[in-house]
Design an enzyme around this catalytic site. Sequence first.
Site, PDB file in Angstrom:
ATOM      1  N   ALA A   1      10.999   0.366  -1.828  1.00  0.00           N
ATOM      2  CA  ALA A   1      10.990  -0.901  -2.561  1.00  0.00           C
ATOM      3  C   ALA A   1      11.024  -0.642  -4.074  1.00  0.00           C
ATOM      4  O   ALA A   1      11.769  -1.300  -4.816  1.00  0.00           O
ATOM      5  CB  ALA A   1       9.756  -1.724  -2.186  1.00  0.00           C
TER       6      ALA A   1
ATOM      7  N   PRO B   1       0.831  -1.198   0.000  1.00  0.00           N
ATOM      8  CA  PRO B   1       0.000   0.000   0.000  1.00  0.00           C
ATOM      9  C   PRO B   1       0.875   1.261   0.000  1.00  0.00           C
ATOM     10  O   PRO B   1       1.898   1.304   0.675  1.00  0.00           O
ATOM     11  CB  PRO B   1      -0.784  -0.095   1.307  1.00  0.00           C
TER      12      PRO B   1
ATOM     13  N   ASP C   1      14.451   2.636   5.462  1.00  0.00           N
ATOM     14  CA  ASP C   1      13.615   1.953   4.473  1.00  0.00           C
ATOM     15  C   ASP C   1      14.439   1.384   3.321  1.00  0.00           C
ATOM     16  O   ASP C   1      14.236   0.241   2.894  1.00  0.00           O
ATOM     17  CB  ASP C   1      12.601   2.924   3.857  1.00  0.00           C
TER      18      ASP C   1
HETATM   19  O1  PMV Z   1       6.120   6.065   8.346  1.00  0.00           O
HETATM   20  P1  PMV Z   1       7.495   5.712   7.933  1.00  0.00           P
HETATM   21  O2  PMV Z   1       7.697   4.275   7.570  1.00  0.00           O
HETATM   22  O3  PMV Z   1       8.052   6.666   6.900  1.00  0.00           O
HETATM   23  O4  PMV Z   1       8.425   5.866   9.228  1.00  0.00           O
HETATM   24  C1  PMV Z   1       8.588   7.077   9.919  1.00  0.00           C
HETATM   25  C2  PMV Z   1       9.543   6.800  11.034  1.00  0.00           C
HETATM   26  C3  PMV Z   1       9.800   7.984  11.960  1.00  0.00           C
HETATM   27  O5  PMV Z   1      10.690   7.517  12.963  1.00  0.00           O
HETATM   28  C4  PMV Z   1       8.540   8.480  12.619  1.00  0.00           C
HETATM   29  C5  PMV Z   1      10.430   9.158  11.235  1.00  0.00           C
HETATM   30  C6  PMV Z   1      11.831   8.910  10.741  1.00  0.00           C
HETATM   31  O6  PMV Z   1      12.250   9.649   9.823  1.00  0.00           O
HETATM   32  O7  PMV Z   1      12.544   8.049  11.274  1.00  0.00           O
END
Ligand code: PMV
Length: 329
Positions: A122, A112, A164
Site C-alpha cells: 500500500a 498494521p 499484494d
Molecule cells: O503474509 P502475506 O500477506 O505476505 O502472504 C503470504 C502468502 C503466502 O502464500 C503464504 C506466500 C506467498 O508468497 O504467496
Amino acid sequence: MVVSSAPGKVYLFGEHAVVYGEPAVPCAIERRARVTVEKRDDDRLRVHAEDLSLDGFTVEYSSESEETPDVNVSESLVAAGVGYIDAAVEQARDAADAPEVGFDITVESKIPLGAGLGSSAAVVCAGIDAATRELGVELTSEEIAERAYRAELEVQDGEASRADTFCSATGGAVRVEGDDCRSIDAPDLPFVIGFDGGAGDTGQLVAGVRALREEYDFAADTVASIGDIVRSGEEALADGDLEELGRLMNFNHGLLEALGVSSRSLDNMVWAARDADALGAKLTGAGGGGCIVALDESDGTETALKFTPGCEAAFRAGLDTDGVRVEEV
Ligand code: PMV
C-alpha cells in the site's frame, strides 16, 4: 504537493496453496496508507512516517543522515519501511525520467506493519502514484501495480508475489494464479479483522508446508483441496452468496491449520468469531501469528474479538473497491 492513498488486503482464500500454482483470492480492505509527496529544490529525500503500526510512531529520517531515528519500534522495521519508500521513489524517478529529483515525503498508515495486511504494498503504490503525479506524470493502476511489484522485488531480494501490489493498485477482489492477476466481481464483503500483535516468519512457514507436501501425499492433497475451495469460492463470490463464502473460509482455515501454519492466538480469534456467529473466519496471509479475517455484518465479531485473549486489535474493514487514488493535489 500531492497526496495519494492505497488500500491493504486480506486473503479471502488460497494463501500457501498459491505457491504451488493454485489460484488465490486476495481482497483490498478499507484500511489505507496515505503518502504525501512534495518536490524539493535539491536531490535529497526526507521521509516522515506516522502511525505505521497500531501503536503509532513518528520518525524523521533523512537517507543522508547518519543519525539513528528516534522511534519506539524496532530499527529493522524502520529501515524496511524506508527501503520501500526509496524503491518507490526510484520507480517514480524512472517513470518521469527525472533521476535527480528530491522529495519531502510523509507516510501515514492505518495498516498494521508486517501482519500480512499488505502494508508495504500500500505504501509503495501510494508513493509511486503521488511522486509521479508530483512530476506531472499519471500512471494507470496497472502501470503502478507493475512498478510497485518491481519495487518490492528489489527490497525483498527477488522474493515477492504480485498479489499484494496488484490488489492494492486496483482495489476490489483479485484472482491470482502464478503471475496472472485479474480483478473479479464481488459483493460487499463485511470483513472484520483480528490482530494478535505479532507476525509469523513467512519464509519458515512456506518451507514448513513445502516439507509436509514432499513427505506426505495427504499434505499435497490438502494443498490441492485448498485450490478446490478457491474455485468454489470464486463461484460463491460471483453469486454474492455470503453464507457459502463463510463456510468455505472455515474449511480453508481448517486445512491451513492441518498444514501447521495456524497458531493458538489465531485459532482463538477464529473460534471467538465463530462463537459470535460470524459467517466464517480464517487466518489471512502466511500465518504463524498476525491476523484473522471474519465475515460478519453485525457488530458481534468485533466485540467478541476485543475480549479474546491474545487479540490486540479488532476492527471492521470492508472490501475496498477503490485501489490507489489521488486524495489531494
Ligand atoms: O503474509 P502475506 O500477506 O505476505 O502472504 C503470504 C502468502 C503466502 O502464500 C503464504 C506466500 C506467498 O508468497 O504467496
